[in-house]
Write a protein that holds these residues in place. Structure first.
Motif, PDB file in Angstrom:
ATOM      1  N   ASP A  30       3.278  -4.217  -4.343  1.00 63.46           N
ATOM      2  CA  ASP A  30       1.883  -4.304  -4.112  1.00 63.46           C
ATOM      3  C   ASP A  30       1.086  -3.001  -4.166  1.00 63.46           C
ATOM      4  OD1 ASP A  30       1.978  -7.005  -4.425  1.00 63.46           O
ATOM      5  OD2 ASP A  30       1.929  -7.270  -2.129  1.00 63.46           O
ATOM      6  N   ALA A  31       2.024  -1.837  -3.823  1.00 63.32           N
ATOM      7  CA  ALA A  31       1.187  -0.441  -3.615  1.00 63.32           C
ATOM      8  C   ALA A  31       0.768   0.155  -5.098  1.00 63.32           C
ATOM      9  CB  ALA A  31       2.391   0.441  -2.929  1.00 63.32           C
ATOM     10  N   PRO A  32      -0.285   0.653  -4.943  1.00 64.17           N
ATOM     11  CA  PRO A  32      -0.572   1.359  -6.147  1.00 64.17           C
ATOM     12  C   PRO A  32       0.362   2.670  -6.430  1.00 64.17           C
ATOM     13  CG  PRO A  32      -2.527   1.272  -4.419  1.00 64.17           C
ATOM     14  CD  PRO A  32      -1.281   0.924  -3.776  1.00 64.17           C
TER      15      PRO A  32
ATOM     16  N   GLU B 228      -3.115  -4.794 -11.999  1.00 65.86           N
ATOM     17  CA  GLU B 228      -3.149  -3.529 -12.732  1.00 65.86           C
ATOM     18  C   GLU B 228      -3.234  -2.366 -11.711  1.00 65.86           C
ATOM     19  OE1 GLU B 228      -5.981  -1.394 -15.899  1.00 65.86           O
ATOM     20  OE2 GLU B 228      -6.384  -3.342 -15.146  1.00 65.86           O
ATOM     21  N   GLY B 229      -2.332  -1.315 -12.079  1.00 63.78           N
ATOM     22  CA  GLY B 229      -2.282  -0.117 -11.164  1.00 63.78           C
ATOM     23  C   GLY B 229      -1.331  -0.277 -10.063  1.00 63.78           C
ATOM     24  N   SER B 230      -0.678  -1.508  -9.609  1.00 56.98           N
ATOM     25  CA  SER B 230       0.311  -1.537  -8.823  1.00 56.98           C
ATOM     26  C   SER B 230       1.629  -1.047  -9.137  1.00 56.98           C
ATOM     27  CB  SER B 230       0.622  -3.051  -8.334  1.00 56.98           C
ATOM     28  OG  SER B 230       0.991  -3.834  -9.468  1.00 56.98           O
ATOM     29  N   PHE B 231       2.517  -0.826  -8.225  1.00 59.24           N
ATOM     30  CA  PHE B 231       3.951  -0.291  -8.628  1.00 59.24           C
ATOM     31  C   PHE B 231       4.494  -1.459  -9.238  1.00 59.24           C
ATOM     32  CE2 PHE B 231       8.359   0.917  -7.881  1.00 59.24           C
ATOM     33  CZ  PHE B 231       8.180   2.271  -7.753  1.00 59.24           C
ATOM     34  N   ALA B 232       4.444  -2.738  -9.077  1.00 60.67           N
ATOM     35  CA  ALA B 232       4.748  -3.623  -9.796  1.00 60.67           C
ATOM     36  C   ALA B 232       4.558  -3.473 -11.328  1.00 60.67           C
ATOM     37  CB  ALA B 232       4.527  -5.252  -9.354  1.00 60.67           C
TER      38      ALA B 232
END
Length: 340
Positions: free
Chosen positions: A100-102, A60-64
Motif C-alpha cells: 500500500d505504500a507509495p 496507482e502509485g503504490s508499491f504493489a
C-alpha cells in the motif's frame, strides 16, 4: 451418488475414477472421491475460494502497482522460468510488506526493517535487498522514479555462516554404490562422473546422452556443456537406455524433482551402516577431486564444475591429502623405531 456441484469425473479404461473441480477460472484435481474426508475438505476449500471476490487492482502509485508493472515488463518475461519463480516469491513477500505504500516514498529504513525481520534466514533477507534494487533500477529505466533513486542501495548484506560441504571419499562412494538401489546408483553415478548440480541431473533426459558425451544446459548459468562420458558411466547407462524421458526416476518410476532427489540421497546415506551424512552437492566436490587426480588442467575442470566449486573443493581436498601425508610420515617413523 449425490450430485456435487462444480465437479466432474474422469473414468479411465481400467475403471479408476479421477474427480476434478471446475468453477470460473478455478480448475483443479480433487483427492479421492465424494464422501472421503480428504475429498470433502479440499472441496470445501475450493468452493470457498471460488466464491471469494477477485482481488482489487493495485492502487496507482503504490508499491504493489510497481510490482505488477514489473511482472508485465519485457525484462521479467525474458527471465528463465526458474528465475521468475524465484523472483515471484520475493515479490510476493514485498507486496505483503509494502504493497500500500507509495513506491516513490519507500525509504531505506522501511526496506532495512523487512531485511532485519528476516535476519534468521540471511539469504532470504539478502534477496529482499536484491529485489528492491532490481525493481528501482528497472523503474529508473522506465522513468517511474528519479535516476539513481534506490532505497536499498546502501543496505549491507547480513553475514552468512559458511556452510560446510564435505566431498565424498572413495570409500564412501563405494559403500553407497554397494548398498543403494539401482535408481539411486544411477543418479549418484551421473553426478559423480558429470560433476553437474542436482537440478541439472534430476532434469536430464535420455536424449542428452549422446554415447560419447552428455549434453547439459546448466540451469544456473544457462551455459551449454558437452561432458565426456566416463566408461563407468557408460557401462551403467548403455544397458538401460531408452529413446526419451528422464534418466533419473524414483523406485516407482516417477521423475525426480531436484529436492526429492537431494532428500532420497540423504535418506539413503542415513540408512546405510557406516555411511556418514553426505549431500548431493558433495558429489560435485568429489568430481573435482577425480578430475584433478586424473591430471586435468584447471581450465578443463572449471569448464565442467565452475570456478567457485573447484576452489572450495580443492581447499578441502588439499587439507585432507596433507593430513594423510602427515599420518604416513608418522607411520613410517614409528615403523623404523620400535621403541617409539
Amino acid at each position: 451418488m449425490a450430485d456435487v456441484p462444480y465437479t466432474y469425473v474422469i473414468r479411465k479404461p481400467s475403471g479408476r475414477e479421477y474427480w476434478r473441480f471446475r468453477r470460473g477460472q478455478l480448475h483443479t484435481a480433487l483427492p479421492g472421491k465424494p464422501g472421503e474426508v480428504a475429498f470433502q475438505k479440499e472441496y470445501a476449500r475450493l468452493l470457498e475460494l471460488s466464491q471469494a471476490p477477485a482481488p482489487s487492482k493495485a492502487a496507482e502509485g503504490s508499491f504493489a502497482s510497481l510490482i505488477a508493472a514489473y511482472r508485465l515488463s519485457a525484462e521479467f518475461k525474458a527471465l528463465r522460468p526458474t528465475t521468475q519463480k524465484d523472483y515471484e516469491y520475493t515479490l510476493d513477500l514485498l507486496k505483503d510488506e509494502l504493497g500500500d505504500a507509495p513506491y516513490r516514498l519507500v525509504t531505506q529504513a522501511m526496506v532495512k526493517a523487512i531485511r532485519d525481520d528476516l535476519a534468521a534466514t540471511p539469504r532470504k533477507a539478502h534477496k529482499v535487498k536484491q529485489m528492491v534494487s532490481r525493481l528501482y533500477s528497472w523503474a529508473g529505466e522506465e522513468n517511474l522514479v528519479k535516476e539513481g533513486h534506490n532505497p536499498a542501495a546502501k543496505i549491507k548484506r547480513l553475514k552468512v555462516r559458511a556452510k560446510t560441504i564435505t566431498p565424498w571419499s572413495d570409500s564412501e562412494i563405494a559403500l553407497f554404490l554397494a548398498h543403494a538401489p539401482a535408481h539411486l546408483r544411477m543418479a549418484v553415478t551421473l553426478m559423480l562422473y558429470t560433476g553437474q548440480r542436482v537440478e541439472d541431473v534430476a532434469s536430464m533426459e535420455w536424449t542428452q546422452y549422446q554415447g560419447r558425451f552428455v549434453r547439459v544446459r546448466q540451469s544456473k548459468t544457462d551455459e551449454m556443456l558437452e561432458v565426456a562420458v566416463h566408461p563407468n558411466l557408460a557401462a551403467l547407462l548403455d544397458p538401460v537406455k531408452i529413446r526419451r524421458g528422464r534418466i533419473c526416476k524414483s523406485a516407482k518410476g516417477r521423475p525426480y524433482t531436484a529436492n526429492a532427489l537431494r532428500k532420497a540421497i540423504s535418506d539413503q546415506c542415513a540408512a546405510i551402516d557406516g555411511m556418514p551424512a553426505r549431500s548431493s552437492h558433495g558429489l560435485r566436490y568429489a568430481a573435482a577431486g577425480m578430475l584433478e587426480e586424473a591430471g586435468c588442467t584447471v581450465g578443463e575442470i572449471t569448464s565442467v564444475i565452475g570456478h567457485r566449486t573447484y576452489q572450495m573443493a580443492m581447499k578441502y581436498l588439499t587439507a585432507r591429502r596433507n593430513s594423510q601425508a602427515a599420518m604416513a610420515r608418522i607411520s613410517a617413523l614409528t615403523a623404523g623405531n620400535p621403541n617409539s
